[in-house]
Design a protein around this motif. Structure first.
Motif, PDB file in Angstrom:
ATOM      1  N   LYS A 294      60.405  51.585  96.709  1.00  0.00           N
ATOM      2  CA  LYS A 294      61.454  51.828  95.717  1.00  0.00           C
ATOM      3  C   LYS A 294      61.466  50.764  94.596  1.00  0.00           C
ATOM      4  CE  LYS A 294      66.455  51.573  95.768  1.00  0.00           C
ATOM      5  NZ  LYS A 294      67.312  50.590  96.373  1.00  0.00           N
ATOM      6  N   ASN A 295      61.099  49.541  94.950  1.00  0.00           N
ATOM      7  CA  ASN A 295      61.191  48.459  93.956  1.00  0.00           C
ATOM      8  C   ASN A 295      59.855  48.134  93.285  1.00  0.00           C
ATOM      9  OD1 ASN A 295      63.931  48.027  94.190  1.00  0.00           O
ATOM     10  ND2 ASN A 295      63.680  46.685  95.968  1.00  0.00           N
ATOM     11  N   ASN A 296      58.801  48.846  93.702  1.00  0.00           N
ATOM     12  CA  ASN A 296      57.468  48.470  93.220  1.00  0.00           C
ATOM     13  C   ASN A 296      57.310  48.525  91.712  1.00  0.00           C
ATOM     14  OD1 ASN A 296      56.642  47.879  95.722  1.00  0.00           O
ATOM     15  ND2 ASN A 296      55.259  49.610  95.997  1.00  0.00           N
ATOM     16  N   LYS A 297      58.019  49.471  91.086  1.00  0.00           N
ATOM     17  CA  LYS A 297      57.868  49.598  89.622  1.00  0.00           C
ATOM     18  C   LYS A 297      58.749  48.611  88.867  1.00  0.00           C
ATOM     19  CE  LYS A 297      55.817  54.028  89.014  1.00  0.00           C
ATOM     20  NZ  LYS A 297      56.130  55.217  89.787  1.00  0.00           N
ATOM     21  N   LYS A 298      59.591  47.900  89.593  1.00  0.00           N
ATOM     22  CA  LYS A 298      60.538  47.007  88.900  1.00  0.00           C
ATOM     23  C   LYS A 298      59.906  45.666  88.518  1.00  0.00           C
ATOM     24  CE  LYS A 298      64.508  49.129  91.116  1.00  0.00           C
ATOM     25  NZ  LYS A 298      65.566  48.960  92.123  1.00  0.00           N
ATOM     26  N   ILE A 299      58.841  45.301  89.227  1.00  0.00           N
ATOM     27  CA  ILE A 299      58.143  44.061  88.848  1.00  0.00           C
ATOM     28  C   ILE A 299      56.626  44.243  88.910  1.00  0.00           C
ATOM     29  CG2 ILE A 299      59.940  42.399  89.534  1.00  0.00           C
ATOM     30  CD1 ILE A 299      58.513  41.849  92.091  1.00  0.00           C
ATOM     31  N   LYS A 321      60.012  46.338  81.766  1.00  0.00           N
ATOM     32  CA  LYS A 321      60.650  46.185  80.445  1.00  0.00           C
ATOM     33  C   LYS A 321      62.138  46.502  80.479  1.00  0.00           C
ATOM     34  CE  LYS A 321      56.781  46.100  77.564  1.00  0.00           C
ATOM     35  NZ  LYS A 321      55.568  46.686  77.182  1.00  0.00           N
ATOM     36  N   ASN A 322      62.517  47.527  81.265  1.00  0.00           N
ATOM     37  CA  ASN A 322      63.941  47.889  81.243  1.00  0.00           C
ATOM     38  C   ASN A 322      64.824  46.917  82.028  1.00  0.00           C
ATOM     39  OD1 ASN A 322      62.638  48.942  83.445  1.00  0.00           O
ATOM     40  ND2 ASN A 322      64.124  50.595  83.747  1.00  0.00           N
ATOM     41  N   LEU A 323      64.217  45.977  82.742  1.00  0.00           N
ATOM     42  CA  LEU A 323      65.043  44.980  83.455  1.00  0.00           C
ATOM     43  C   LEU A 323      65.156  43.668  82.668  1.00  0.00           C
ATOM     44  CD1 LEU A 323      64.140  45.315  87.242  1.00  0.00           C
ATOM     45  CD2 LEU A 323      66.022  46.330  85.970  1.00  0.00           C
ATOM     46  N   SER A 398      64.103  38.733  99.980  1.00  0.00           N
ATOM     47  CA  SER A 398      65.044  38.233  98.969  1.00  0.00           C
ATOM     48  C   SER A 398      64.780  38.926  97.639  1.00  0.00           C
ATOM     49  CB  SER A 398      64.901  36.721  98.787  1.00  0.00           C
ATOM     50  OG  SER A 398      65.193  36.076  99.988  1.00  0.00           O
ATOM     51  N   LEU A 399      63.492  39.009  97.254  1.00  0.00           N
ATOM     52  CA  LEU A 399      63.153  39.679  95.982  1.00  0.00           C
ATOM     53  C   LEU A 399      63.626  41.130  96.034  1.00  0.00           C
ATOM     54  CD1 LEU A 399      59.486  38.424  95.263  1.00  0.00           C
ATOM     55  CD2 LEU A 399      61.569  37.786  94.031  1.00  0.00           C
ATOM     56  N   ASN A 400      63.330  41.813  97.145  1.00  0.00           N
ATOM     57  CA  ASN A 400      63.717  43.218  97.266  1.00  0.00           C
ATOM     58  C   ASN A 400      65.232  43.403  97.240  1.00  0.00           C
ATOM     59  OD1 ASN A 400      61.672  45.208  97.282  1.00  0.00           O
ATOM     60  ND2 ASN A 400      60.844  44.323  99.163  1.00  0.00           N
ATOM     61  N   GLN A 401      65.920  42.539  97.973  1.00  0.00           N
ATOM     62  CA  GLN A 401      67.393  42.673  98.031  1.00  0.00           C
ATOM     63  C   GLN A 401      68.022  42.495  96.647  1.00  0.00           C
ATOM     64  OE1 GLN A 401      68.316  39.795 101.024  1.00  0.00           O
ATOM     65  NE2 GLN A 401      67.535  41.093 102.667  1.00  0.00           N
ATOM     66  N   VAL A 402      67.500  41.547  95.882  1.00  0.00           N
ATOM     67  CA  VAL A 402      68.036  41.334  94.530  1.00  0.00           C
ATOM     68  C   VAL A 402      67.735  42.563  93.668  1.00  0.00           C
ATOM     69  CG1 VAL A 402      67.783  39.965  92.419  1.00  0.00           C
ATOM     70  CG2 VAL A 402      67.958  38.809  94.632  1.00  0.00           C
ATOM     71  N   LEU A 403      66.478  43.039  93.744  1.00  0.00           N
ATOM     72  CA  LEU A 403      66.082  44.171  92.881  1.00  0.00           C
ATOM     73  C   LEU A 403      66.764  45.474  93.272  1.00  0.00           C
ATOM     74  CD1 LEU A 403      62.339  43.220  92.393  1.00  0.00           C
ATOM     75  CD2 LEU A 403      64.125  43.173  90.654  1.00  0.00           C
ATOM     76  N   ASP A 404      67.213  45.574  94.516  1.00  0.00           N
ATOM     77  CA  ASP A 404      67.964  46.772  94.948  1.00  0.00           C
ATOM     78  C   ASP A 404      69.184  47.016  94.052  1.00  0.00           C
ATOM     79  OD1 ASP A 404      66.360  47.475  97.043  1.00  0.00           O
ATOM     80  OD2 ASP A 404      67.530  46.419  98.579  1.00  0.00           O
ATOM     81  N   ASN A 405      69.697  45.937  93.460  1.00  0.00           N
ATOM     82  CA  ASN A 405      70.918  46.057  92.633  1.00  0.00           C
ATOM     83  C   ASN A 405      70.638  46.569  91.216  1.00  0.00           C
ATOM     84  OD1 ASN A 405      72.971  44.710  94.417  1.00  0.00           O
ATOM     85  ND2 ASN A 405      71.382  43.131  94.339  1.00  0.00           N
ATOM     86  N   PHE A 406      69.364  46.770  90.867  1.00  0.00           N
ATOM     87  CA  PHE A 406      69.063  47.110  89.461  1.00  0.00           C
ATOM     88  C   PHE A 406      68.315  48.436  89.348  1.00  0.00           C
ATOM     89  CE2 PHE A 406      69.770  42.610  89.686  1.00  0.00           C
ATOM     90  CZ  PHE A 406      70.546  42.352  88.572  1.00  0.00           C
TER      91      PHE A 406
END
Ligand SMILES: Cc1ncc(COP(=O)(O)O)c(C=O)c1O
Length: 406
Positions: A294-299, A321-323, A398-406
């Motif tokens: 789920k978070n792979n495209k966020k970073i 870019k959108n983050l 930790s990275l995943n948990q933070v990115l879950d919010n965005f």
């Protein structure tokens, strides 16, 4: 190992001096030979052999290594030198003391954009910015990665451009199986605490030209001739001067202590295993993070450039870019979880106030990719020892948990 730091659960730098490094340091202290001596020479010889250069000169920091390399490049004892107001090409993603010596010796910096996929100098922009006035290319190998140094070498050779490779973040990385720092006229290295090997503070300059080596030796220590192998000849030439104090050039005092050489030497002996551990830790963090698709495209994790084998300095990351607009919030949340972060070197260096002070960007050029990296990029550290899987999971979670919010 020394005991762990406790401000962050996963700090940028973890305790990294081994028992044998410390013992070696203590034996130097006990010996009474505190200042630069035989162990420094031995370390220099072994470092030169490891890196694949003819000569190595140890100094007290990577910044001093950059200072000496720049100062040697414009020294009157050298044939191919630069003059005041000649141009130097330098990437916008650089460290302050990559740039300052160039300013201190009167060069005019021309900032080159970087490739966002590698964080290193963009060859196309470099080619566009080369002019008749270009006398130096100052490559900064960012966080273990590199540009196509062979291409840069090819461009420089035709035009007799001096290459200085700031390899302070990339000791042990290779381009086509040749170590970074050995492609140019000078290569510089840092042994600061967070770097691939460390003596707390410390640095090295390497070169292949005997004349450059002699210049570096004088520059390192007061400008005197005593450390050079042409010293005897010089003594004969100046019979009325005390042979211990013949000043053949100008210079600084940027010698390292013998204890620094002893510790860094012990670390160098372990560099291959440390490199393996660092790269393993990095790949595990990425692998564990990617399990949550789920978070792979966020970073995006920065990967090795073509033909490069990295000894990674850290784990550089770009937010999607959108983050971008949430970057400071995301960084804050990651740090709150206990994972320390840093910007990618200093971000886009042309935004720094000292650039205005010294009027270094009169044409107000823009570096699109450097700016993007400043706005989307950061990195986390990696340990030189194999990190416990629980801790690696903690970082990835930790990275995943933070990115879950965005
Ligand atoms: C690219 C680069 N060059 C030079 C230096 C300066 O090295 P030192 O801290 O040993 O002076 C650093 C420091 O981290 C760096 O990242």
């Amino acid at each position: 190992m020394l005991k762990t730091f406790d401000k962050f659960k996963y700090p940028l730098i973890q305790p990294r001096l081994f028992r044998d490094d410390i013992q070696k340091g203590i034996s130097v202290l006990k010996s009474g030979q505190i200042t630069m001596s035989k162990l420094t020479k031995k370390f220099e010889n072994d470092f030169a052999r490891y890196i694949g250069a003819k000569y190595a000169v140890m100094v007290n920091s990577g910044s001093s290594a950059n200072l000496l390399a720049t100062c040697a490049s414009c020294n009157p004892e050298r044939k191919n030198t630069f003059k005041r107001n000649d141009e130097v090409l330098i990437p916008g993603i650089c460290w302050s003391t990559s740039l300052w010596p160039l300013i201190q010796f009167g060069l005019k910096p021309i900032f080159v954009d970087v490739d966002p996929n590698t964080l290193n100098m963009d060859i196309n922009d470099l080619k566009k910015k080369i002019s008749k006035k270009t006398k130096v290319i100052f490559c900064v190998h960012v966080l273990g990665n590199a540009s196509n140094v062979l291409e840069i070498k090819k461009i420089s050779k035709k035009k007799k451009i001096i290459i200085i490779e700031d390899t302070c973040e990339s000791l042990g990385s290779e381009f086509k199986k040749k170590k970074l720092g050995t492609f140019g006229d000078f290569g510089t290295f840092s042994f600061y605490y967070s770097h691939q090997i460390s003596s707390g503070e410390g640095g090295m300059v390497v070169c292949n030209d005997k004349n450059d080596y002699k210049i570096l030796l004088s520059l390192r220590a007061h400008g005197w001739s005593r450390d050079r192998d042409d010293h005897k000849k010089i003594v004969k030439k100046y019979p009325n001067i005390d042979p211990r104090f013949i000043f053949i050039n100008y210079g600084f005092n940027v010698r390292a202590l013998e204890i620094q050489a002893a510790i860094a030497h012990q670390q160098l002996k372990k560099i291959n295993i440390l490199k393996k551990n660092r790269n393993f830790n990095r790949s595990q963090i990425i692998k564990l993070f990617k399990k949550k698709e789920k978070n792979n495209k966020k970073i995006t994790f920065i990967e090795e450039a073509k033909n490069v084998k990295c000894n990674w300095f850290g784990v550089p990351i770009l937010l999607s870019k959108n983050l971008k607009k949430y970057k400071s919030k995301i960084i804050q949340m990651i740090e709150k979880k206990g994972v320390e972060t840093r910007p990618i070197i200093s971000g886009n260096f042309i935004n720094q106030p000292a650039i205005k002070l010294f009027k270094l960007n009169k044409k107000k050029i823009k570096l699109k990719n450097c700016q993007d990296i400043e706005e989307r990029g950061f990195f986390i550290g990696i340990n030189s020892l194999k990190t416990n899987k629980k801790i690696l999971k903690f970082v990835a979670n930790s990275l995943n948990q933070v990115l879950d919010n965005f």
